[in-house]
Design a protein around this motif. Sequence first.
Motif, mmCIF file in Angstrom:
data_model
loop_
_atom_site.group_PDB
_atom_site.id
_atom_site.type_symbol
_atom_site.label_atom_id
_atom_site.label_comp_id
_atom_site.label_asym_id
_atom_site.label_seq_id
_atom_site.Cartn_x
_atom_site.Cartn_y
_atom_site.Cartn_z
ATOM 1 N N SER A 1 42.703 27.516 38.256
ATOM 2 C CA SER A 1 42.784 28.929 38.625
ATOM 3 C C SER A 1 44.230 29.242 38.956
ATOM 4 C CB SER A 1 41.879 29.230 39.826
ATOM 5 O OG SER A 1 41.983 30.594 40.197
ATOM 6 N N LYS B 1 43.834 37.174 38.598
ATOM 7 C CA LYS B 1 43.593 35.746 38.457
ATOM 8 C C LYS B 1 43.237 35.391 37.017
ATOM 9 C CE LYS B 1 44.032 35.261 42.911
ATOM 10 N NZ LYS B 1 45.210 34.595 43.496
ATOM 11 N N ASP C 1 47.465 32.512 39.142
ATOM 12 C CA ASP C 1 47.688 33.926 39.467
ATOM 13 C C ASP C 1 48.741 34.492 38.524
ATOM 14 O OD1 ASP C 1 47.799 36.399 40.579
ATOM 15 O OD2 ASP C 1 48.666 35.786 42.488
#
Length: 524
Positions: free
Chosen positions: A202, A188, A204
């Motif tokens: 946030s 992350k 990935d």
Amino acid sequence: MSSFKPLNTKKYLKTGKVVTPDTVYWRQLSVPTLVKEFGAIDYVDFSPIEPHYFAVTCSVRVQIYNPITKLVVKNLSRFQETAYGGTFRQDGRLLVAGDEQGLVKLFDPSSKNVLRLFKGHKGPVHRAQFTHDLLHIASFSDDRSIKLWDISTEKAILTFAEHEDYVRAGAVNPMSPDTLVSGAYDGKIKMYDTRTQQISFSIDHGSPVESLLFLPTGGIFISAGGTEMRIWDAFAGCRLLTKVSQHHKTITSLRLGSNGRRILSGSLDRHVKIFDVSTYQTVHTLDFPNAVLSLGVAPGDQTVVAGMVDGLISIQNREIERKKEDGKPKRSQHKNQHFSSVQIDHEIREPLQAKLANYDNYLRKYEYVKCLDAVMMPAIARFHPEVTISVMQELIHRKGLHRALAGRSHNFLSRLITFISRYIGENRFMRVMIDVVSALLDVYTPKFHEFTGELGKDFIRLAGVLEREVSLTYDLLELQGCLELLECASSGTNQIDEMIRFVKEDKDQLKQSTQAKESSILTV
């Protein structure tokens, strides 16, 4: 009598590597100077002020090197356990580093004194960086937290603990002191706003994140993890712009070069790739003797330093050509300068007769058998196949190839078939090779029943090569048809049925043209 014109073989020369301005620019780096340290090189960072010393973090110390002399000028050894991530402040007056105990230490590089000691992390601190306002330090730790420290009070003013694994990468926005980015081994990447004390975004990355880097404008940042770099737009909600995968092992370090116009990535595959920021295309590659763990680039690309897993430090300085003061070449001085050259009205020179190669001499005498023998020698056929192909093409033009191939020994035919099998698939030789195969079959088809042993196997091998080339041609034609159908569909035209018919006709014509030669070989 007129002189014989030598055979022209330049048309078959291989194309060399494309030499770009980037290739010339990065080749100006000197031969690497290798310095051995006692442990793996965790981090390399250059001072932004002249003379641009660079800090090397390894084992239990941070050593500051002079890039010109390649010698250690300062040794910061106030660590009881492994040191990590020694980084200079933007003004070059301070240096911060983390360690295995979870401490963050602030040094004065000139006096080697520890000015501040920041305590609060419960795990090793692998990266620490100064913010844009020069008043705070952001630290990234294995305890899955990110802390923002105030340098004056030596206290943590903010703590973010949002990751689920070790935080090994972090970056501070170069244009804003309020924006931080962290990357962890949970894959992350999180962006924080210190004003709201909350996570902004946030995302990935897809692999454990090893390094993060902001571009100079602060609007785009790059994440490296696994074999892939990903470029994100920080102003558009961390939108993914593109993915770059040019390494075949884990990328460990990212750096900017050429005043922000180039990105350098170091990897465990022992390569440093250099990318153009505008296109994200590879423009050059630097090779190193071992896996690259850390990378540093001096302002103006004057020095490139790579730290490797075995403790080696590679230091390369840029070689600058010195121009002469007057810009003119110096005249050679002779001992007897009073003997000046004699002035003459006109000089008549007798043209020199160019020495002909063996195959040119044989072509001149119409000795085609010896000519083909000369170019089928291993020294020419293996290392200069363009010469052999040129002679074969000349023999075809002279209608002498059949005569040159007739009555040959089994050894010669075996070498010829090996040569054909090796080069018939190359685009620059294919047309001539097809004519040579046709002539070979025309001469020796009536004698196939006489070929036994190794020569028979050679003809069977040639048949297999031709089968593979025909199959490849069919596959490429099918691919071409699919692409043309997609192109027609995307343009909104109604020509799909016509394109299918054209593809089928091309395949039928190719099949008819190759069936006769293929069947004659397969009967062996």
